[in-house]
Enzyme design. Sequence first.
Site, PDB file in Angstrom:
ATOM      1  N   SER A 130       0.799  -1.271  -0.029  1.00 22.80           N
ATOM      2  CA  SER A 130      -0.039   0.066   0.021  1.00 22.80           C
ATOM      3  C   SER A 130       0.780   1.160   0.035  1.00 22.80           C
ATOM      4  CB  SER A 130      -0.880   0.052   1.236  1.00 22.80           C
ATOM      5  OG  SER A 130      -1.870   0.817   1.139  1.00 22.80           O
TER       6      SER A 130
ATOM      7  N   ASP B  32      -9.894  -3.248  -5.256  1.00 21.83           N
ATOM      8  CA  ASP B  32      -9.387  -2.538  -4.322  1.00 21.83           C
ATOM      9  C   ASP B  32      -9.894  -1.212  -4.280  1.00 21.83           C
ATOM     10  OD1 ASP B  32      -7.765  -1.090  -2.572  1.00 21.83           O
ATOM     11  OD2 ASP B  32      -5.863  -2.400  -3.222  1.00 21.83           O
TER      12      ASP B  32
ATOM     13  N   HIS C  53      -8.342  -4.759  -1.134  1.00 28.89           N
ATOM     14  CA  HIS C  53      -6.820  -4.239  -0.722  1.00 28.89           C
ATOM     15  C   HIS C  53      -6.074  -5.187   0.141  1.00 28.89           C
ATOM     16  CE1 HIS C  53      -4.196  -0.952  -0.136  1.00 28.89           C
ATOM     17  NE2 HIS C  53      -4.292  -1.167   1.141  1.00 28.89           N
TER      18      HIS C  53
END
Length: 685
Positions: A534, A619, A654
């Site tokens: 991320s 995501d 995610h």
Amino acid sequence: MKPPIAKRIPHLHEIHGDVREDDYYWLRDRNNPEVIQYLEEENRYYDEIMRPLEEQTEQIYQSMVERVPESEEQVPLQHGPFFYYSRMDKSKQYPIYARKKAENREKLSDAQEEVVLDLNELAVDGEFLSVTLQRLNNDHNRLAYLENRDGTDRYTIYIKDLETGELLPDQIPDVYLFSSLEWSKCGNYIFYITVDENQRPYRLWRHRLGTDVESDELLYEESDSTFTLYITKSQSGKFIFVLSRSKTTSEVRLLDANAPLSSLQLFDERREGIEYGLDHWGDELLIMTNEGATNFQLLRCPLNDFDSRVVLIEHSEERYLQGVYPFRNALIIFGREKGLTQLWVLKDKELKRITWDESLYSVSISSRQSYEAEEVLIQYESLLTPKSTYGLNLLTGEKQCLQVAPVNGQYEKSLYRQEYLWAVAEDGVKIPMTVVYREGAFEEGPAPLILSGYGSYGANSDPRFDPYRLPLLDKGIVFVTAQVRGGSEMGHSWYEDGKMQKKRNTFTDFIAAANHLIENGYTTPSQMAARGGSAGGLLVGAVANMSSDLFQVIVAQVPFVDVVTTMLDSTIPLTTLEWNEWGNPQNQEDYFYMKSYSPYDNVEAKDYPHMYVTTGLNDPRVAYWEPAKWVSRLRALKTDHHILVLKTNMAAGHSGPSGRFNHLKESAACYAFILDKIGTNPLSQ
């Protein structure tokens, strides 16, 4: 099989007199069959590259599975007449939540288990499942929980009758995934937060059980697109707090949980740069705020006079306050000191830190404990010590170890080492690193090493025990985490010094950490991998451009790499919320600073390390097209013959696939790729 080559369609971004070429902009359109075809081609190429590593992947996976205990059970937590806990069976993908009715902990062994919610019964084989919040009503006969099956942040509330086991007809969609659901004390009403088209939590609703959702009453809407909306209940259960917050500012309203039809009451209106949070203790409210206190201070005020505030715990440059947990007989404060998480007990006007034997550790307090509790559960772990649950007696101050999480297979703690190292950044600041390895890892000289980092949002990378890391440690792999600026390991200013116009500190800190490890003989560039996910993917992506020669492998998982384009597009989920973290590129100064480090915008015609990149089609935080565009540009420009793969999970978001074993399979594949490139150094058992 040759690597897929995405077609190029000229597209220009023009702003502030600057032009950026973006030939892969077309990959944003997931409704375009060519986009899905390209992602599937990348997945086929990934499978082809990983095929020779299948045996090693399976070996790593099985060694991880062998570390899964036959059963795991949390220490039960008392609420009312019940003790609640979760457990995992080795054959199951998901936890089972259960309870026992008993007067005290000593009588639990004779009590009968009642399953509250078994996620394995909800799961469909091969499909995604996430259950986040679970909230019980005051009578302990109804459970409201949030469920999602596509990996987005849009969850659905379901309500289970614990006496019949049946679901009530009440189902509420589009609810945010956390801090978004609470009961009224009477149990007739549920308060919840829904998301907008960009999956920003922004509306608070009141629902009366047994009525149609269409008749629910809107209580508050957060109209500022840079703010999000959350709800939590006070530890005492008396208040529901409605929190509006941006990255720099907060505002809280109160709702009396005993009076569900009452109006919201504003505590203190928002002021730019002022953050605060509330809890309830006796006849007072507790206020943790950064007003005049960079590392926060704790105030108190009467319930009937919000303006009469006095300091309870003063601000300190050495102590960073992050949370308060009120109990009838004491306050427990959570925060940081000397780079580590800490707990303090405030009782009879005296503040005492809870001490531990190891010099490197993480400690926290189990959430949502009973306000009336005389025994409080504390979680402790280190890189060497499995998660341990302690009971802290608030009357005597004594703590007792109630459980050490089981580690399946052989584990002799004395055979492993943990260290706290300090690198020196280019501006002279010392950067902490946590290190774990098996004894003998350096007997033959520098060792294969995986350096990880995150460094954004003030989030911390604290030392945690991971039983699934043990098979890698036994192969001689050294694990290091660089606690770079942008986190808040060293206090709130550590975060401020790694965001906005100081964001490059995050990347140069990581580079300093890598150089320190090389210069001090821990590893070499040919033996080192960099790993981040991320915003940590942004970190390693930026470092790939800035100092690619330091690493043999770069692993970027769901990486935020197209910084400028994303931050210019307010229609993308979370963009407006992020302007106080990275900057708003509509501002010329922010634009050029962000462009200077954005991984996608700085790909060059040069050699890059081997690269392993992942993403999820659903995501909502980092859109799939960011890593897809980045990989496409890397393929077009890089001058080396190193392997570059992109793995897209076509049915998740995610956090990747759901289910414990699915996560382990993905981890094993990633490690197989890394170890194939940096080597191993198996140590004698």
